[in-house]
Write a protein that holds these residues in place. Structure first.
Motif, mmCIF file in Angstrom:
data_model
loop_
_atom_site.group_PDB
_atom_site.id
_atom_site.type_symbol
_atom_site.label_atom_id
_atom_site.label_comp_id
_atom_site.label_asym_id
_atom_site.label_seq_id
_atom_site.Cartn_x
_atom_site.Cartn_y
_atom_site.Cartn_z
ATOM 1 N N THR A 111 63.007 7.274 69.756
ATOM 2 C CA THR A 111 64.141 7.056 70.652
ATOM 3 C C THR A 111 65.448 7.008 69.865
ATOM 4 N N GLY A 112 66.550 7.030 70.607
ATOM 5 C CA GLY A 112 67.855 6.890 69.986
ATOM 6 C C GLY A 112 68.654 8.172 69.924
ATOM 7 N N GLY A 113 68.048 9.289 70.330
ATOM 8 C CA GLY A 113 68.745 10.559 70.281
ATOM 9 C C GLY A 113 69.102 11.078 71.655
ATOM 10 N N ALA A 114 69.312 12.394 71.754
ATOM 11 C CA ALA A 114 69.699 13.008 73.021
ATOM 12 C C ALA A 114 68.626 12.828 74.083
ATOM 13 N N GLN A 115 67.361 12.850 73.666
ATOM 14 C CA GLN A 115 66.247 12.573 74.559
ATOM 15 C C GLN A 115 65.099 12.045 73.709
ATOM 16 N N PRO A 116 64.164 11.289 74.313
ATOM 17 C CA PRO A 116 63.034 10.796 73.524
ATOM 18 C C PRO A 116 62.204 11.964 72.990
ATOM 19 N N LEU A 117 61.640 11.772 71.808
ATOM 20 C CA LEU A 117 60.820 12.789 71.165
ATOM 21 C C LEU A 117 59.378 12.307 71.085
ATOM 22 N N GLN A 118 58.449 13.209 71.384
ATOM 23 C CA GLN A 118 57.015 12.906 71.287
ATOM 24 C C GLN A 118 56.563 13.207 69.869
ATOM 25 N N GLY A 119 56.189 12.164 69.125
ATOM 26 C CA GLY A 119 55.910 12.371 67.717
ATOM 27 C C GLY A 119 54.544 11.911 67.275
ATOM 28 N N VAL A 120 54.236 12.237 66.019
ATOM 29 C CA VAL A 120 53.043 11.745 65.336
ATOM 30 C C VAL A 120 53.499 11.147 64.007
ATOM 31 N N LEU A 121 53.105 9.908 63.773
ATOM 32 C CA LEU A 121 53.333 9.249 62.497
ATOM 33 C C LEU A 121 51.993 9.200 61.777
ATOM 34 N N ALA A 122 51.908 9.874 60.634
ATOM 35 C CA ALA A 122 50.663 9.954 59.873
ATOM 36 C C ALA A 122 50.790 9.081 58.626
ATOM 37 N N LEU A 123 50.108 7.939 58.635
ATOM 38 C CA LEU A 123 50.141 6.996 57.524
ATOM 39 C C LEU A 123 48.975 7.259 56.581
ATOM 40 N N PRO A 124 49.129 6.948 55.287
ATOM 41 C CA PRO A 124 47.965 7.038 54.391
ATOM 42 C C PRO A 124 46.816 6.187 54.918
ATOM 43 N N LYS A 125 45.606 6.681 54.753
ATOM 44 C CA LYS A 125 44.448 5.954 55.277
ATOM 45 C C LYS A 125 44.225 4.650 54.524
ATOM 46 N N ARG A 126 44.570 4.655 53.256
ATOM 47 C CA ARG A 126 44.360 3.455 52.438
ATOM 48 C C ARG A 126 45.707 2.899 51.993
#
Length: 339
Positions: free
Chosen positions: A42-57
Motif C-alpha cells: 500500500t501507499g502508492g497510486a493503487q494497492p499492489l498484489q505482491g509476494v515477499l520471499a524470505l529465506p527459509k532459515r
C-alpha cells in the motif's frame, strides 16, 4: 519412421517415464529454500498484489531485493522464473519482493497506462512500504531488474541514497536505439532480404514520425501505421518512446552488477556496456558479468531456442534454466556489497 520422429518418440517416452516414476523428484526440484508470503503493498497510486520471499532459515531483519519487471504482463513470480534467483539471494541473507503488474491477475490498474516515471514511483512506494516491515532491515535494500527495468531502476537509485546496490539484467540505454537493434536482429534471424529490411525500417520511421508529433491511435491507423498495436500499446509507446537512461545513470552512486548475454537479440549489449561505463560516475562501483552463450533472459541459447528443451528444463530442473554462473554471481555480489 524418420529420424526426427524417432527422436520425438524417444523424448516422449523419456518424459513419460520421468513423470510416472519420478514425481517426488520433480516436486523436489520445484521446491525452494524460501518462505513466501502473499502481501498487499500500500501507499502508492493503487494497492499492489505482491509476494515477499524470505529465506527459509534464519531470523530477520533480512536485507531486501526489490524486483522491477521488464516489459509485458508479468506476475509477481514471473511464472516462477524468479524463484531460483530469490533462492540464490536468500543464500546471501536477503529476502525478495515482487508484485503483479497493474492489471495482471486482477490487480487494479493497467501497466500499459504507465510511464517509466510512473513505474519508478511505484517502485519507490513499494520500498517505503517494505522498510516498515519488522522482517526487513530498512538500510539493506537493493534493486533487481531486467530489460525495460533499465529505464526505471536508475531513476529510483538516483533518488534514494539509502539503497545498497542494483542488479541490472540485459538493460538498454536508449529506447529508440534498442528498438532499431531488436528489429534488425530479428530481421537477420529471419534471413530477410535487403528489400524487406528497408521496408521494415520505413514502417518503423513512419511510426516514429507519428509518435513525435503526438498522433493519436486513430490517426496512426488511418495512416496505415501502428504495426498491429492495440490502442493501449500505442499509448504506452507514446508515453515512453523517448526514454533514455543516461542522465539517471549519471546520478547513481551505488554498486551495480550489470549482467549481459552474448546471444541477446533484444538489446545491443555492447552499447549497454559502453553506456554504463561512460555514465556511471564511480567506475569502481560497476561490476560486469558477461555470458557469451546466454540470451536476453540469461538462459543458454541452446535451451531457449528449443521449445522441447525449454519445457523439460523448466519442469525437471528449473535452476538450470539460467546460464551457468548467473545465479552464483548474483548471490556473491549481494553478499559482498549488501552488508
Amino acid at each position: 519412421m524418420n529420424e526426427r520422429l524417432r527422436r520425438l518418440v524417444r523424448i516422449g517416452l523419456a518424459v513419460l517415464l520421468v513423470v510416472t516414476g519420478s514425481a517426488g523428484w520433480i516436486v523436489g526440484q520445484n521446491e525452494y529454500a524460501l518462505r513466501e508470503r502473499q502481501v498487499t503493498i500500500t501507499g502508492g497510486a493503487q494497492p499492489l498484489q505482491g509476494v515477499l520471499a524470505l529465506p527459509k532459515r534464519g531470523h530477520g531483519p533480512f536485507g531486501l531485493v526489490v524486483f522491477v519487471h521488464g516489459d509485458g504482463p508479468v506476475d509477481a513470480t514471473h511464472e516462477t522464473f524468479y524463484r531460483p534467483i530469490w533462492e540464490a539471494l536468500a543464500q546471501a541473507g536477503y529476502a525478495s519482493l515482487a508484485w503483479d503488474k497493474p492489471g495482471v491477475n486482477g490487480a487494479p490498474g493497467n501497466w500499459l497506462a504507465q510511464s517509466m516515471d510512473d513505474r519508478a514511483r511505484e517502485t519507490a512506494d513499494a520500498i517505503a512500504w517494505a522498510r516498515q516491515l519488522p522482517d526487513i532491515d530498512p538500510d539493506r535494500v537493493g534493486l533487481w531488474g531486467a530489460s525495460q527495468a533499465g529505464w526505471v531502476m536508475p531513476k529510483v537509485a538516483a533518488a534514494d541514497p539509502r539503497l545498497r546496490f542494483m542488479i541490472a539484467v540485459s538493460p538498454a540505454i536508449n529506447w529508440l536505439q534498442q528498438g532499431r537493434y531488436n528489429l534488425l536482429a530479428e530481421l537477420a534471424a529471419a534471413h530477410a532480404t535487403p528489400v524487406e529490411v528497408d521496408a521494415a525500417l520505413g514502417r518503423r520511421e513512419r511510426n516514429l514520425e507519428l509518435l513525435r508529433r503526438g498522433a493519436g491511435y486513430a490517426e496512426a491507423l488511418a495512416a496505415g501505421a501502428a504495426d498491429g498495436m492495440s490502442a493501449e500499446r500505442w499509448g504506452f509507446a507514446e508515453r515512453n518512446f523517448t526514454s533514455d537512461a543516461s542522465a539517471d545513470l549519471a546520478r547513481v552512486r551505488i554498486p551495480v552488477l550489470l549482467m549481459l548475454g552474448g546471444r541477446d537479440v533484444n538489446v545491443d549489449v555492447a552499447d549497454t556496456e559502453a553506456g554504463y561505463r561512460s555514465h556511471l560516475p564511480v567506475p569502481a562501483l560497476l561490476q560486469i558479468a558477461r555470458y557469451p552463450n546466454a540470451t536476453h533472459s540469461l538462459v543458454p541459447a541452446w535451451i531457449e531456442n528449443s521449445g522441447v528443451l525449454s519445457t523439460l528444463v523448466a519442469v525437471f530442473a528449473p535452476r538450470r534454466l539460467y546460464t551457468p554462473g548467473a545465479l552464483t554471481a548474483q548471490r556473491d555480489f549481494v553478499a559482498r556489497v549488501g552488508g
